[in-house]
Design an enzyme around this catalytic site. Structure first.
Site, PDB file in Angstrom:
ATOM      1  N   CYS A  75       0.861  -1.180   0.000  1.00 31.48           N
ATOM      2  CA  CYS A  75       0.000   0.000   0.000  1.00 31.48           C
ATOM      3  C   CYS A  75       0.896   1.227   0.000  1.00 31.48           C
ATOM      4  O   CYS A  75       1.654   1.457   0.950  1.00 31.48           O
ATOM      5  CB  CYS A  75      -0.917  -0.003   1.218  1.00 31.48           C
ATOM      6  SG  CYS A  75      -1.909   1.497   1.392  1.00 31.48           S
TER       7      CYS A  75
ATOM      8  N   CYS B 294     -13.600  15.887  10.599  1.00 28.97           N
ATOM      9  CA  CYS B 294     -13.052  15.025   9.539  1.00 28.97           C
ATOM     10  C   CYS B 294     -14.009  14.894   8.369  1.00 28.97           C
ATOM     11  O   CYS B 294     -13.719  14.147   7.428  1.00 28.97           O
ATOM     12  CB  CYS B 294     -12.679  13.653  10.093  1.00 28.97           C
ATOM     13  SG  CYS B 294     -14.046  12.753  10.841  1.00 28.97           S
TER      14      CYS B 294
END
Length: 460
Positions: free
Chosen positions: A189, A412
């Site tokens: 990743c 967020c």
């Protein structure tokens, strides 16, 4: 840069809609919240939410999903006919249509990604927050880099890797495809830190034979840890307490498929400035290595807590803000940290040790504020860091009644922030400053810090 609502109406009633798999040629319009752009089909104006594209491009878009009632469709750009100047070759080979769903903007230059995020925040403030375009323009919104990544990569300190059986019958590690439970085998990743990769979680389950997922955590202090997750069976119902009806049966069946730690979860230590925080390896902590420090610095700068003041830390987690607030107000002041999660609250109490004027309680924020309002227990300063769904009307209205001199909202999700700012303005708290931080490069996610102060007249 223009933006668009995430749920505009589709074409006229009765217009023929495409089917999943159809490919349409469209000119791509503005960015929308959620990691896609908006396009409209020529002729009937059908709305497409298109991933893997940029505003101004002309693309072939393959339909991947039909929206409710045919009002819109979701699609992937599978061929770029006219590219945007902001397009780049994705640094991750697992990014692209039908592939890993973890990143949204791998195909976009880093500076252009931040322009897109700033545009989305501005649009949400206008559409959901009720701000005028002129007021938003005056804020001068830009999306700032957060120190600690490598050109937008190698920043994620916490990664959950799924373990699945591949076509060859072997168990392998991977990440889920976009809007799917299907697992794409992945051996690296690109947004994970080197320390996460060094745990070997992308090499396969290893000795964790029963694991269906692996949580890899690379804290700022000490070695990385891996927490294997297994499918845990729910507790057996007592005699006479079997679930009744189809819905109850489905809920019980779903619980069997909820991954849980295979054993005791270790603790990790994080350091922010002079403070160290101990927490469960599966507890919440900012995933970007630079986020906690920059958030703390800004919260303290805006609140400017003074000796003897009363501070309130809502959705306090393990005490990231409560600890420095306690040091700032000193023994003559007080800090109350409120967090519904009991494990996090236990960690917060330990992290606050040596500061008897600070306390952490395990309680829903809404009920804690109701108690404070009932006895007119007014804090001087407040920080709130709610989950993605936002604080909500009741919490914001309670803060309006408590009337602190300053509130910092750590958000967020820009849509939730915008909705809560609309409520705040109605109860006498106005937006005085805003920072937009790129705490999640390559994804559509963004962090906002907002300073709220009392207005002279709540109806202004």
């Amino acid at each position: 840069m223009s933006t668009a609502s995430a749920d505009p109406p589709g074409g006229p009633p009765g217009a023929a809609g495409p089917a999943v798999g159809d490919v349409l040629v469209v000119d791509v319009g503005p960015v929308a919240h959620g990691g896609h752009c908006v396009a409209r089909r020529d002729g009937d104006g059908l709305v497409l939410f298109v991933r893997h594209t940029l505003p101004g491009e002309r693309v072939r878009a393959r339909v991947t999903e039909l929206g409710p009632g045919g009002r819109f469709v979701r699609a992937d750009a599978v061929e770029i006919l006219v590219p945007s100047p902001g397009r780049v070759v994705p640094p991750c080979p697992f990014s692209g249509p039908g592939r890993c769903g973890g990143c949204d903007w791998q195909h976009v230059a880093l500076g252009a990604q931040r322009d897109l995020k700033a545009a989305v925040v501005a649009e949400q403030l206008v559409r959901l927050g009720g701000f005028s375009p002129e007021a938003v323009s005056a804020l001068g919104i830009t999306c700032e880099a957060v120190p600690g990544d490598v050109d937008g990569l190698r920043w994620r300190t916490r990664v959950e890797v799924t373990v699945a059986v591949g076509a060859d019958g072997r168990r392998a590690s991977g990440l889920r495809r976009h809007r799917s439970h299907e697992v794409l085998p992945v051996d690296d990743c690109r947004i994970a830190t080197p320390e996460v990769l060094a745990t070997g979680v992308f090499d396969g389950p290893g000795t964790h034979d029963a694991a269906v997922a692996l949580d890899a955590v690379a804290p700022s202090v000490g070695d990385p840890v891996v927490v294997p997750l297994v499918l845990a069976a729910p507790p057996r119902p007592r005699r006479g307490q079997r679930p009744r009806g189809r819905a109850a049966t489905r809920r019980a069946a779903g619980k069997r498929h909820t991954p849980a730690p295979a054993g005791e979860v270790p603790e990790v230590t994080e350091r922010v400035g002079p403070h160290e925080f101990t927490l469960s390896a599966r507890g919440f902590w900012q995933v970007h290595p630079g986020s906690a420090a920059i958030f703390t610095e800004q919260v303290l700068a805006w609140l400017d807590p003074r000796p003897g003041e009363r501070a309130l830390d809502l959705y306090s987690g393990v005490g990231l803000f409560a600890v420095p607030l306690a040091d700032a107000v000193g023994p003559g002041g007080s800090v109350l940290a409120v967090e519904a999660d009991r494990t996090a609250t236990r960690s917060a109490r330990r992290n606050l040790q040596g500061r008897p004027w600070a306390d952490a309680v395990a309680e829903p924020v809404e009920s804690a504020l109701a108690r404070l309002v009932a006895v007119d227990d007014r804090p001087d300063v407040v920080v709130l860091d709610p989950p993605r769904s936002g604080a909500g009307r009741k919490v914001v209205e309670a803060l309006g009644r408590l009337a602190p001199r300053a509130v910092v909202y750590v958000a967020c999700d820009p849509a939730a922030l915008a909705r809560d700012l609309a409520t705040a303005r109605a109860v006498g708290l106005e937006l005085a400053a805003l920072r937009v931080l790129d705490a999640f490069p390559m994804t559509h996610h963004v962090e906002c810090l907002a300073l709220l102060v009392p207005t002279a007249d709540p109806t202004d």
